[in-house]
Design a protein around this motif. Structure first.
Motif, mmCIF file in Angstrom:
data_model
loop_
_atom_site.group_PDB
_atom_site.id
_atom_site.type_symbol
_atom_site.label_atom_id
_atom_site.label_comp_id
_atom_site.label_asym_id
_atom_site.label_seq_id
_atom_site.Cartn_x
_atom_site.Cartn_y
_atom_site.Cartn_z
ATOM 1 N N ASN A 198 9.172 -54.877 -63.021
ATOM 2 C CA ASN A 198 8.689 -55.390 -61.385
ATOM 3 C C ASN A 198 8.911 -54.227 -60.627
ATOM 4 O O ASN A 198 9.677 -53.736 -60.528
ATOM 5 C CB ASN A 198 10.275 -56.341 -61.305
ATOM 6 C CG ASN A 198 10.277 -57.626 -62.078
ATOM 7 O OD1 ASN A 198 9.316 -58.183 -62.269
ATOM 8 N ND2 ASN A 198 11.350 -57.526 -62.876
ATOM 9 N N LYS A 204 -5.698 -58.099 -57.211
ATOM 10 C CA LYS A 204 -6.126 -57.298 -58.073
ATOM 11 C C LYS A 204 -5.941 -55.827 -57.843
ATOM 12 O O LYS A 204 -6.177 -55.662 -56.727
ATOM 13 C CB LYS A 204 -7.445 -57.820 -58.663
ATOM 14 C CG LYS A 204 -7.687 -59.320 -59.102
ATOM 15 C CD LYS A 204 -9.084 -59.816 -59.564
ATOM 16 C CE LYS A 204 -9.005 -60.946 -60.370
ATOM 17 N NZ LYS A 204 -8.524 -62.097 -59.492
ATOM 18 N N HIS A 240 1.158 -66.560 -53.355
ATOM 19 C CA HIS A 240 -0.080 -66.445 -54.359
ATOM 20 C C HIS A 240 -1.380 -66.438 -53.456
ATOM 21 O O HIS A 240 -1.424 -67.219 -52.600
ATOM 22 C CB HIS A 240 0.166 -67.722 -55.320
ATOM 23 C CG HIS A 240 -1.390 -67.881 -56.342
ATOM 24 N ND1 HIS A 240 -1.473 -66.698 -57.233
ATOM 25 C CD2 HIS A 240 -2.360 -68.331 -56.156
ATOM 26 C CE1 HIS A 240 -2.511 -67.212 -57.742
ATOM 27 N NE2 HIS A 240 -3.153 -67.980 -57.255
ATOM 28 N N PHE A 242 5.043 -56.753 -57.243
ATOM 29 C CA PHE A 242 4.213 -57.180 -58.388
ATOM 30 C C PHE A 242 4.815 -56.860 -59.650
ATOM 31 O O PHE A 242 5.705 -55.981 -60.104
ATOM 32 C CB PHE A 242 3.057 -56.236 -58.356
ATOM 33 C CG PHE A 242 2.098 -56.499 -57.175
ATOM 34 C CD1 PHE A 242 1.441 -57.502 -56.894
ATOM 35 C CD2 PHE A 242 2.173 -55.360 -56.080
ATOM 36 C CE1 PHE A 242 0.618 -57.702 -55.810
ATOM 37 C CE2 PHE A 242 1.260 -55.537 -55.051
ATOM 38 C CZ PHE A 242 0.518 -56.763 -54.939
ATOM 39 N N GLN A 243 4.486 -57.814 -60.645
ATOM 40 C CA GLN A 243 4.854 -57.670 -61.810
ATOM 41 C C GLN A 243 3.914 -57.046 -62.700
ATOM 42 O O GLN A 243 2.726 -57.263 -62.986
ATOM 43 C CB GLN A 243 5.323 -59.235 -62.503
ATOM 44 C CG GLN A 243 6.432 -59.737 -61.969
ATOM 45 C CD GLN A 243 6.703 -61.060 -62.525
ATOM 46 O OE1 GLN A 243 5.801 -61.944 -62.712
ATOM 47 N NE2 GLN A 243 7.906 -61.450 -62.625
ATOM 48 N N TYR A 244 3.974 -55.776 -63.135
ATOM 49 C CA TYR A 244 3.134 -54.758 -63.739
ATOM 50 C C TYR A 244 3.574 -54.046 -65.010
ATOM 51 O O TYR A 244 4.594 -53.381 -64.989
ATOM 52 C CB TYR A 244 2.694 -53.953 -62.689
ATOM 53 C CG TYR A 244 1.772 -52.701 -63.039
ATOM 54 C CD1 TYR A 244 0.505 -52.835 -63.340
ATOM 55 C CD2 TYR A 244 2.147 -51.672 -63.224
ATOM 56 C CE1 TYR A 244 -0.465 -52.087 -63.692
ATOM 57 C CE2 TYR A 244 1.225 -50.542 -63.464
ATOM 58 C CZ TYR A 244 -0.096 -50.834 -63.894
ATOM 59 O OH TYR A 244 -1.056 -49.778 -64.233
ATOM 60 N N ARG A 247 7.490 -66.901 -54.444
ATOM 61 C CA ARG A 247 6.228 -66.528 -55.031
ATOM 62 C C ARG A 247 5.213 -66.777 -53.596
ATOM 63 O O ARG A 247 5.229 -67.779 -53.037
ATOM 64 C CB ARG A 247 5.622 -67.197 -56.036
ATOM 65 C CG ARG A 247 4.335 -66.797 -56.782
ATOM 66 C CD ARG A 247 3.915 -67.415 -57.951
ATOM 67 N NE ARG A 247 4.888 -67.317 -58.853
ATOM 68 C CZ ARG A 247 5.015 -66.519 -59.877
ATOM 69 N NH1 ARG A 247 4.139 -65.509 -59.786
ATOM 70 N NH2 ARG A 247 5.842 -66.340 -60.840
ATOM 71 N N VAL A 295 7.659 -62.723 -55.622
ATOM 72 C CA VAL A 295 6.662 -62.185 -56.321
ATOM 73 C C VAL A 295 5.336 -62.370 -55.792
ATOM 74 O O VAL A 295 4.906 -63.668 -55.475
ATOM 75 C CB VAL A 295 6.773 -62.924 -57.879
ATOM 76 C CG1 VAL A 295 5.635 -62.240 -58.701
ATOM 77 C CG2 VAL A 295 8.189 -62.639 -58.346
ATOM 78 N N VAL A 296 4.319 -61.438 -55.891
ATOM 79 C CA VAL A 296 3.209 -61.703 -55.280
ATOM 80 C C VAL A 296 1.990 -61.735 -56.380
ATOM 81 O O VAL A 296 1.930 -60.782 -57.293
ATOM 82 C CB VAL A 296 2.610 -60.338 -54.241
ATOM 83 C CG1 VAL A 296 1.178 -60.839 -53.850
ATOM 84 C CG2 VAL A 296 3.709 -60.236 -53.166
ATOM 85 N N THR A 297 1.237 -62.875 -56.607
ATOM 86 C CA THR A 297 0.441 -62.856 -57.675
ATOM 87 C C THR A 297 -0.945 -63.106 -57.116
ATOM 88 O O THR A 297 -1.190 -63.484 -55.768
ATOM 89 C CB THR A 297 0.890 -64.282 -58.417
ATOM 90 O OG1 THR A 297 0.818 -65.246 -57.664
ATOM 91 C CG2 THR A 297 1.962 -63.938 -59.054
#
Length: 251
Positions: A122, A149, A187, A116-118, A185, A144-146
Motif C-alpha cells: 500500500n 494507470k 475509482h 495505491f495498491q502496488y 475507495r 484506496v484509489v483505483t
C-alpha cells in the motif's frame, strides 16, 4: 626611567594575568553549567502525543535516527534549529518537557491524499502526487484509489500518471475530511467518470464538474437513504449547482 619601564611592564603582566584568571573563571562556570545540563537533563524517555496514524514507536525510532542527542534541552534546541519533522506525513513537531528527563513530542500529521495498491504493498501519496510511504497495512481513513494507470512507482518521486487525477483526488480527500465521510475507495473509469465507495453504497459522481458541491451533499444523502436501504447506487452525475438531481437505486 628604568623604574617607569619596570612599572609599565609589571602593569601589563598584571593585566594579562587578570584576563587569564577571568577567562579561566568563565570557562569554569561554563563547565559547571554544561555538566549540570548534561546530568540534570539526560534524556531517559520520549512521550509522543497527538499521533493518529503513526505509532509512538515509529515516531521515537525516526527521531533517534537524525540529529539525535541524549539530552532533553539539546533535542529541543536542535529541533528548533533544524525544523525536522522526521516522517513523511508529519507536518510539524513541537518538543518540550515537564520533567527534565522526559522529552514530550507533540506532532501534527498531514492528510494522506490516497493510497495505491502496488506490488502487494500500500503506497501512500501526498497532495503533490509523490509516493511517500509503503506499508503492509491500510488506514481506514485513507481511500484506496483505483482505475488510475501508471507504469512504475518510486518512493520519494511523483507517480507518473497522465492527466489531472491528483487535483481531483486531493479535492475529494479534503472534502472527505471536512465532512467526516466514510469513503473506502475512489475509482476512476476515466478522468471524468468517478465513483466513490462508502460501505455498501456506490456513489456515482460522474465528471469533475460541481465536485465540491456534490461532496457537500453526500453525508445528508447517506443519512437519508440508510433509513430505507442498506445498500445501493447513488447517482449524482446530473447534479449541478442549480439542480439537485440525485437518484438512488437500491440493491
Amino acid at each position: 626611567m628604568n623604574n617607569r619601564r619596570f612599572a609599565l611592564v609589571k602593569r601589563r603582566k598584571n593585566r594579562k594575568l587578570y584576563k587569564l584568571l577571568g577567562l579561566l573563571l568563565v570557562l569554569a562556570v561554563l563547565a559547571v553549567v554544561v555538566y549540570f545540563i548534561i546530568r540534570e537533563f539526560s534524556l531517559e524517555e520520549i512521550e509522543v502525543t497527538e499521533n493518529i496514524t503513526y505509532s509512538e514507536a515509529e515516531v521515537v525510532s525516526a527521531i533517534k535516527k537524525d540529529h539525535y542527542v541524549d539530552n532533553t534541552l539539546a533535542m529541543i534546541v536542535i529541533n528548533k534549529l533544524t525544523g525536522d519533522t522526521y516522517l513523511p506525513f508529519i507536518e510539524s513537531v513541537d518538543m518540550s518537557f515537564e520533567k527534565p528527563h522526559v522529552l514530550r513530542v507533540r506532532i501534527k500529521e498531514k492528510i494522506r491524499s490516497g493510497v495505491f495498491q502496488y506490488m502487494d504493498r500500500n503506497v501512500y501519496f501526498d497532495s503533490e502526487g509523490i509516493a511517500q510511504e509503503s506499508r503492509n497495512m491500510l488506514f481506514s481513513a485513507v481511500p484506496v484509489v483505483t482505475g488510475v494507470k501508471f507504469d512504475k512507482m518510486v518512493l520519494g518521486e511523483k507517480i507518473p500518471v497522465e492527466g489531472n487525477y491528483f487535483d481531483t483526488i486531493v479535492l475529494i480527500t479534503k472534502k472527505i475530511s471536512t465532512y467526516n465521510l466514510s469513503v473506502s475507495r475512489i475509482h476512476f473509469e476515466s478522468e471524468n467518470d468517478i465513483y466513490l465507495i462508502s460501505g455498501k453504497y456506490q456513489i456515482y459522481l460522474g465528471s469533475k464538474q460541481y465536485l465540491a458541491s456534490k461532496m457537500s451533499k453526500i453525508s445528508e444523502i447517506l443519512k437519508s437513504i440508510s433509513k430505507k436501504s442498506d445498500s445501493g447506487i447513488i447517482d449524482m452525475h446530473l447534479f449541478t449547482d442549480g439542480k439537485d438531481i440525485i437518484t438512488f437505486r437500491p440493491e
